[in-house]
Design an enzyme around this catalytic site. Structure first.
Site, short mmCIF file in Angstrom:
data_model
loop_
_atom_site.label_atom_id
_atom_site.label_comp_id
_atom_site.label_asym_id
_atom_site.label_seq_id
_atom_site.Cartn_x
_atom_site.Cartn_y
_atom_site.Cartn_z
N ASP A 11 10.12 1.21 2.77
CA ASP A 11 9.46 0.72 3.97
C ASP A 11 8.78 -0.60 3.63
O ASP A 11 8.01 -0.68 2.67
CB ASP A 11 8.41 1.71 4.46
CG ASP A 11 9.01 2.98 5.04
OD1 ASP A 11 10.20 2.95 5.41
OD2 ASP A 11 8.29 4.00 5.12
N ASP A 130 13.43 8.88 15.00
CA ASP A 130 12.13 9.40 14.59
C ASP A 130 11.81 10.60 15.47
O ASP A 130 11.48 10.46 16.65
CB ASP A 130 11.06 8.31 14.73
CG ASP A 130 11.32 7.14 13.81
OD1 ASP A 130 11.97 7.33 12.77
OD2 ASP A 130 10.86 6.02 14.12
#
Length: 257
Positions: A11, A130
């Site tokens: 990330d 997600d």
């Protein structure tokens, strides 16, 4: 049997690799290129880079580090972050990415999936989802703009419905990011992944919850996913990728060596 893949996830925020818990409270864990090189050397099958605030902040992933990564590693890698147009995707692929992943932009404009597939082929179009388990309704729901806690919002989609929709529109792979499990290292959500596996005809990548080598074994055997993505266990050197591959091979799982 196709070999299972191990995929470290990096990330990226403000040019650094970060990691949070349940998509919150991100801390810096290192620099992009050295971490990528380390994972490639340890035996990662591919890498995924998420510019986690790009979509929420209305920008696209920074191409400068994409080219530096491409120069340093010789394994496939995928990038995500604010990709909303054919030209943006083309630039990232030209800078060295092997695949591009879209998440929030696909929820805003689902036709983007089909247009990318028509232009570049299904094989390099990954959809990130997600997914959040809502205990009050006992259902799995898709969230958007999760890289920025202040911008995160609900969508109209239940996870299983969105999985079916993105396949119809031409995605080549799906990464299921299980938000409830993210960063807590309690194991992958086998139940949810199994439900998605039953309706998913493209490669499925599990994401969220890895904390021990046995968790990788379990998700491959029980949920029958094609790849397992993890972050904190690799960033913090809790698990070495080479040792993990040896463990999985000893457990009878087909793994790339």
């Amino acid at each position: 049997m196709l070999a299972k893949r191990l995929v470290p996830c990096l990330d990226v925020k403000d040019g650094k690799v970060v990691k949070g818990v349940q998509f919150r409270n991100h801390e810096i864990v290192g620099d992009i290129v050295p971490l990528a090189a380390r994972y490639a050397e340890e035996g990662a099958d591919e890498l995924v880079f998420y510019d986690i605030t790009a979509s929420a902040h209305e920008r696209v992933v920074d191409k400068s580090w994409v080219s530096r990564v491409a120069e340093q590693i010789d394994i496939p890698f995928c990038v995500a972050g604010g990709i909303k147009t054919i030209s943006q995707a083309r630039e990232l692929l030209a800078f060295g990415a092997d695949k591009i992943s879209i998440n929030s932009p696909a929820l805003t404009d689902p036709s983007l999936i089909s247009r990318l597939q028509d232009e570049f082929g299904r094989q390099c179009i990954v959809i990130g989802i997600d997914s959040f388990f809502d205990a009050s309704s006992n259902s799995y729901k898709v969230k958007q703009f999760t890289g920025d806690e202040a911008a995160t919002k609900d969508t109209q989609w239940f996870t299983q419905d969105w999985v079916e929709e993105v396949q119809k529109r031409g995605c080549g792979e799906i990464v299921l990011n299980v938000m409830n499990q993210d960063g807590v290292r309690g194991g992958y959500d086998i139940k949810q992944l199994s439900l998605v596996r039953a309706i998913c005809d493209v490669p499925l990548i599990a994401s969220g919850g890895a904390g021990a080598m046995a968790h990788f074994r379990d998700v491959f055997i029980e949920a029958k996913v094609d790849a397992a993505l993890a972050a904190s266990v690799f960033h913090k050197a809790i698990i070495n990728i080479g040792e993990l591959k040896a463990y999985l091979a000893a457990e009878g799982i087909a793994i790339r060596r």
